[in-house]
Motif scaffolding. Structure first.
Motif, PDB file in Angstrom:
ATOM      1  N   ALA A  30      14.565 -22.456   3.587  1.00  0.00           N
ATOM      2  CA  ALA A  30      13.961 -23.074   4.768  1.00  0.00           C
ATOM      3  C   ALA A  30      13.524 -24.462   4.296  1.00  0.00           C
ATOM      4  N   TYR A  31      14.471 -25.387   4.272  1.00  0.00           N
ATOM      5  CA  TYR A  31      14.260 -26.715   3.722  1.00  0.00           C
ATOM      6  C   TYR A  31      14.186 -27.743   4.848  1.00  0.00           C
ATOM      7  N   GLY A  32      13.387 -28.792   4.634  1.00  0.00           N
ATOM      8  CA  GLY A  32      13.354 -29.892   5.579  1.00  0.00           C
ATOM      9  C   GLY A  32      13.063 -29.421   6.991  1.00  0.00           C
ATOM     10  N   ALA A  33      13.989 -29.740   7.911  1.00  0.00           N
ATOM     11  CA  ALA A  33      13.830 -29.308   9.294  1.00  0.00           C
ATOM     12  C   ALA A  33      13.797 -27.790   9.398  1.00  0.00           C
ATOM     13  N   GLY A  34      14.397 -27.094   8.436  1.00  0.00           N
ATOM     14  CA  GLY A  34      14.320 -25.636   8.435  1.00  0.00           C
ATOM     15  C   GLY A  34      12.904 -25.145   8.197  1.00  0.00           C
ATOM     16  N   LEU A  35      12.155 -25.845   7.342  1.00  0.00           N
ATOM     17  CA  LEU A  35      10.736 -25.530   7.162  1.00  0.00           C
ATOM     18  C   LEU A  35       9.979 -25.805   8.457  1.00  0.00           C
ATOM     19  N   GLY A  36      10.290 -26.935   9.094  1.00  0.00           N
ATOM     20  CA  GLY A  36       9.643 -27.249  10.364  1.00  0.00           C
ATOM     21  C   GLY A  36       9.944 -26.216  11.428  1.00  0.00           C
TER      22      GLY A  36
END
Length: 276
Positions: A124-130
């Motif tokens: 869950a990186y970048g926009a995936g974290l968001g």
């Protein structure tokens, strides 16, 4: 080709929004943003949908924004326009439109009037974290990794992370995660408050569905009002909260769900009389 975003709606009122580019670890490209917006709008307008689950295909949640799209923006490619505008100006305008779309998706998810559960496996990186933190609850598999990776690309966080991340972990920890752009493994993420519960990967979505099904049995009016009050509570004082609770409770007293729950209670315990 399969659709890059799928919406599945079950008869129990639980919907699943699934990113579906497993070969790219569900990185969000330009095509996916308006599609996500349309599907979330459909969820918001469907009274039969009581809970939404966010998930990804192929063992990944979302690796962030598709860097190929970012490269096109940097080159000024694929931008409507003409005349003598410089490529950098065109790229900047395209990036602004792209980020407007990203913000609209984040806002649409965060303001849904129903509970939202993120089921996170893998990155869950970048926009995936968001995207994960736009949900009300975050469930994760042990292989999940969370990263505010924007600094690795010379960018600032988006998808509402400047608000959602410090709400989860506090200002200081949010700064550390953003400044370092380091990956946070699932166990640390739970300790920090990024993750609400860990479950084995093969069971993760089943657990999310069971939780969602439980939520879906409750009054959508009461759940929606409580969600709104909780989201607003950091900016309210006690008097304002009490006033808002009074208005919300007055409305809930008029709903069929409350009337039916009261009827069932009194049928089981007629001697007890009405109680809350």
């Amino acid at each position: 080709m399969a659709d890059p975003v799928l919406l599945e709606v079950a008869q129990d009122g639980v919907a699943t929004l699934r990113l579906n580019r497993p070969a790219q670890k569900n990185a969000i490209n330009l095509e996916m943003r308006p599609l996500m917006q349309r599907l979330i709008t459909r969820v918001a307008r469907d009274p039969a949908v009581r809970v939404l689950i966010l998930a990804g295909s192929g063992g990944s949640f979302c690796a962030g924004g598709d860097i190929r799209d970012m490269a096109q923006l940097g080159a000024g490619a694929g931008v409507d326009g003409g005349g003598d505008a410089a490529p950098d100006a065109l790229a900047g305008e395209a990036a602004r439109r792209r980020m407007r779309q990203t913000g609209e998706v984040a806002l649409a998810i965060s303001t849904l009037d129903i509970p939202v559960i993120a089921a996170v496996s893998g990155p869950a990186y970048g926009a995936g974290l968001g995207l994960a933190l736009a949900a009300d609850l975050v469930l994760a598999a042990p292989d999940a990794e969370f990263c505010a990776s924007f600094g690795r690309l010379g960018l600032v966080p988006d998808f509402g992370l400047h608000l959602s991340l410090p709400r989860r972990v506090g200002i200081a920890r949010a700064k550390e995660m953003i400044f370092s752009a380091r990956a946070v493994e699932a166990t640390e993420a739970q300790t920090l408050g990024l993750v609400d519960a860990l479950h084995p990967a093969p069971e993760l979505e089943a657990v999310a569905r069971r939780m969602a099904s439980g939520f879906a049995r409750h009054s959508p009016t009461a759940l929606g009002l409580s969600k709104a009050l909780l989201d607003q509570s950091p900016t309210l004082d006690l008097r304002q909260v009490l006033e808002a609770e009074t208005a919300a409770q007055a409305l809930c007293f008029t709903t069929p769900h409350h009337a039916e729950a009261r009827r069932r209670f009194l049928a089981r315990s007629p001697e007890a009389g009405p109680r809350t």
